[in-house]
Design a protein around this motif. Structure first.
Motif, mmCIF file in Angstrom:
data_model
loop_
_atom_site.group_PDB
_atom_site.id
_atom_site.type_symbol
_atom_site.label_atom_id
_atom_site.label_comp_id
_atom_site.label_asym_id
_atom_site.label_seq_id
_atom_site.Cartn_x
_atom_site.Cartn_y
_atom_site.Cartn_z
ATOM 1 N N SER A 105 -2.531 106.885 72.731
ATOM 2 C CA SER A 105 -2.020 106.167 71.501
ATOM 3 C C SER A 105 -1.921 107.416 70.494
ATOM 4 O O SER A 105 -0.774 107.536 69.740
ATOM 5 N N ARG A 106 -2.729 108.312 70.460
ATOM 6 C CA ARG A 106 -2.576 109.411 69.528
ATOM 7 C C ARG A 106 -1.568 110.275 69.810
ATOM 8 O O ARG A 106 -1.024 111.014 68.842
ATOM 9 N N ALA A 107 -1.441 110.600 71.117
ATOM 10 C CA ALA A 107 -0.364 111.442 71.620
ATOM 11 C C ALA A 107 1.281 110.653 71.144
ATOM 12 O O ALA A 107 2.055 111.535 70.809
ATOM 13 N N MET A 108 1.454 109.700 71.340
ATOM 14 C CA MET A 108 2.398 109.017 71.114
ATOM 15 C C MET A 108 2.859 108.891 69.493
ATOM 16 O O MET A 108 3.923 108.758 69.247
ATOM 17 N N ALA A 109 1.730 109.017 68.853
ATOM 18 C CA ALA A 109 1.938 108.703 67.440
ATOM 19 C C ALA A 109 2.127 110.126 66.785
ATOM 20 O O ALA A 109 2.711 110.088 65.509
#
Length: 722
Positions: free
Chosen positions: A638-642
């Protein structure tokens, strides 16, 4: 949704889902993430060129190095050894040269008494093909036994003469004549009805007088012997010079023969010496490693020596098991072989096998030829160099192991793993004049594109560093670690791991962390890369927290983008070695809210690289690790896609997982659970995942059935909630 039992994946793609509504496309609004998520807005991002280079290296250098695969080769090599097998002393050998001390000047003729002959041929075991050799001597009157030392040539020659004289109904009169007769064209047979023998010892330059024999000498001498009804056997080294080139060589020279069974020699020696106790001794020896040792040495002389030592131990009341273990000493075997002053071609093959133990024959042979060129000072090896011709006959401690795939070349290795470090250490410390050439050759192997060859070189330099750790660090490990070649730095990193795993790991860690400390100095990227790669080796696998601490320094250190690919490679290697929880917990910590922006991007880039399967073998490990650490994996994804600097790589990695389900239905539950967990992290994550699944399902060139299925399941879950 995450707890819903998924349906079986369809056999064919369903109707393509409608394009995701505009509102569902990914966005960067900070309000779509719950508390605890990192801010999507980048601040003070790295220069585009530097970051893009780091990303390319993540995808390129990491795959090229095959860090996980190399780690497996290195770990396999380390597991062969322990502290005892790596204890090497390369000092001078107490073994005498072949045949004892160099003899002084021999008399012109020496008559061997019956007692001399009995002692020399006692307990003789007739080898395969001995009858053919007798027929040749009886027919030609002259035979040249040409071959390596310690193969029982002396005993064989005297037994040939005794048996031939006996079958010719002549007196067993045998005389030794000097090697000078081999170059004397005027030599005349001294006596009729007699057997003669020449023991041709090597000279100061390790050359044999028999190398000067030519076609004319062979033919003329044989005729003179025939006229005198006498026989001559010449015992010499491997054919060389004019003897090797003589057209009629095959009529007189025996250079290929089978040795008698060493176990049978031992048993017969025991039965002839202590007939009443022999059977009991043989039964006790059956439970020891002696049979394996005899097969490894495959030397009649060694079998006789073993019988003598066993008898002495038995009379002294010592354990036969301890005696057998002492006879199997690897250093003794190597010293004995080196005492024969092996030719460069033989030394090259044995050393290449020690470096690339259990690799394919062609790889070992190519490496041996390369080393031979260096040791012999030639620009190219002779085309007549053919190792397979006499491989197992001349090197009985080696063995060819057929591949399961008969289309592939067999593997070449030592019969016993303990011989490998003994060869490396003894040659490294014993051949002072060749050490520099050997190091150049190892460096050549260290940058080879074949990962198995690089792994062999890494194991070798690690074993050599056991001789003198400081010498190893300063002469090759650290200099290699500073070089521009990434392959060479990887080999140096793994070599340090081998040295630490087999020796003092505290010293190895001290060197590794000293290299890593260079991160805060300028122009140290090469050494930093080596330190990062070393952290993913056996040392790091044993102490993952310590290794991840080293990797974290490169993540949080300003700049050092050039080291990022090595950090990712080692993090992936640690995960592949079963340290996945430690790796994911560290990445989770490094990407917590408040992390430095550059450090955040670096850590997320490492994550995207770590969770991307680089081969079919890594997929089950990744799937299991993700299943056991679903919360950390979902949050990190999630952090990477954000993060818009990492998003494309994160989505591309997730696409790889989804496509795996198209190929492997068994992965369906695990990947579905992961996709659901990521979607549940925030409304923004749900939108991004839905949009991506829609695109992958409708891809013109590679539509994904799994993506379509997951998209439908998300729709159904939303309808149930509403």
């Amino acid at each position: 949704m995450a707890d819903e039992k998924p349906p079986a994946p369809p056999d064919k793609p369903p109707a393509a889902p409608p394009p995701a509504p505009e509102a569902a496309k990914p966005d960067d609004k900070p309000g779509d993430k719950p508390a605890g998520k990192t801010d999507d807005k980048p601040a003070e991002t790295p220069p585009d060129a530097e970051r893009d280079t780091a990303v390319r290296n993540l995808q390129g250098e990491t795959a090229r190095l095959a860090q996980s695969e190399m780690g497996k080769y290195v770990a396999r090599g380390i597991n062969q050894f322990n502290a005892e097998t790596i204890t090497i002393f390369a000092g001078p050998s107490d073994e005498e040269p072949p045949g004892g001390r160099r003899p002084g000047r021999r008399p012109a003729r020496l008559r061997l008494t019956e007692r001399d002959l009995d002692e020399a041929t006692a307990s003789f075991v007739e080898p395969p093909g001995f009858r053919d050799e007798l027929d040749l001597l009886a027919d030609r009157n002259l035979v040249v036994l040409a071959g390596p030392a310690r193969t029982g040539k002396r005993t064989r020659a005297l037994q040939l003469l005794r048996t031939t004289l006996r079958e010719a109904e002549l007196e067993e009169a045998v005389e030794e004549v000097p090697a000078s007769v081999l170059t004397n064209r005027l030599w005349r047979v001294p006596r009729k009805d007699t057997g003669f023998v020449v023991f041709d010892e090597p000279g100061r330059k390790n050359d044999f007088t028999a190398a000067k024999i030519g076609e004319e000498w062979l033919r003329t001498t044989a005729q003179r012997l025939h006229e005198a009804n006498s026989y001559l056997v010449v015992v010499t080294g491997p054919p060389g010079g004019s003897l090797a080139e003589a057209p009629n060589r095959a009529e007189f020279v025996l250079d290929e023969w089978e040795l008698p069974d060493s176990v049978e020699i031992l048993h017969r020696r025991l039965r002839d010496t202590v007939p009443s106790e022999a059977d009991e001794l043989i039964e006790q020896l059956a439970g020891t490693e002696l049979a394996e040792v005899l097969a490894e040495r495959d030397s009649p002389a060694f079998a006789v020596r073993a019988a003598t030592e066993i008898l002495e131990s038995h009379r002294a009341g010592r354990s036969l098991g301890e005696t057998a273990a002492k006879l199997g000493n690897a250093e003794g075997l190597v010293h004995e072989w080196l005492s024969r002053d092996p030719e460069p071609k033989d030394l090259s093959l044995v050393l290449a096998t020690a470096v690339l133990d259990n690799a394919g024959y062609l790889k070992v042979a190519d490496a041996a030829v390369s080393l031979y060129q260096r040791l012999s000072g030639g620009s190219s090896a002779p085309t007549s160099l053919r190792y397979t011709q006499r491989l197992l006959a001349d090197h009985t401690w080696l063995q060819l192991v057929p591949s399961e795939d008969r289309r592939r070349a067999p593997a070449l290795r030592f019969r016993h793993p303990r011989v490998r470090p003994a060869v490396l250490g003894t040659v490294w410390c014993g051949y002072d004049g060749a050490r520099g050439k050997i190091l150049e050759w190892l460096k050549e192997l260290a940058i080879h594109p074949d990962v198995e060859i690089r792994a062999g070189a890494a194991q070798a330099v690690g074993i050599l560093a056991q001789q003198d750790f400081e010498h190893g660090v300063h002469e090759y490990l650290q200099p290699w670690g500073r070089e521009s070649s990434t392959l060479l730095r990887q080999t140096a990193a793994q070599g340090l791991n081998v040295a630490g795993a087999l020796g003092d790991d505290r010293k190895a860690w001290s060197v590794l962390e000293e290299w890593a400390a260079a991160a805060y100095s300028e122009n140290t990227e090469n050494l930093c890369t080596t330190a990062a790669l070393a952290a993913g080796g056996p040392l790091g696998i044993r102490e993952p927290r310590r290794a991840l601490g080293v990797l974290r320094d490169f993540v949080v250190c300003p700049d050092k983008w050039d080291v990022l690919w090595a950090v990712a490679a080692s993090a992936g290697a640690l995960l592949g070695a079963g340290r996945g929880r430690d790796v994911l917990e560290a990445l989770y910590e490094w990407t917590e809210p408040g992390a430095d922006k550059d450090a955040l991007v670096k850590a997320l880039l490492v994550f995207t690289c770590v969770v991307r399967p680089d081969s079919g073998e890594s997929w089950p490990v990744l799937l299991r690790t993700a299943d056991e650490n679903r919360e950390h994996v979902a949050v990190l994804w999630s952090r990477a896609m954000a993060n818009r600097l990492v998003r494309d790589l994160a989505l591309d990695g997730l696409r790889t997982w989804v496509h795996r389900v198209d190929e492997d239905a068994g992965a369906y539950p695990g990947v579905l659970g992961l996709v659901a967990d990521i979607s549940d992290e925030s409304p923004g994550d749900q939108n991004r995942v839905r949009h991506a699944l829609s695109q992958w399902a409708q891809d013109r060139y590679q539509p994904s059935v799994a993506a379509a299925t997951f998209y439908d399941l998300m729709d159904e879950a939303e309808e149930e909630v509403s």
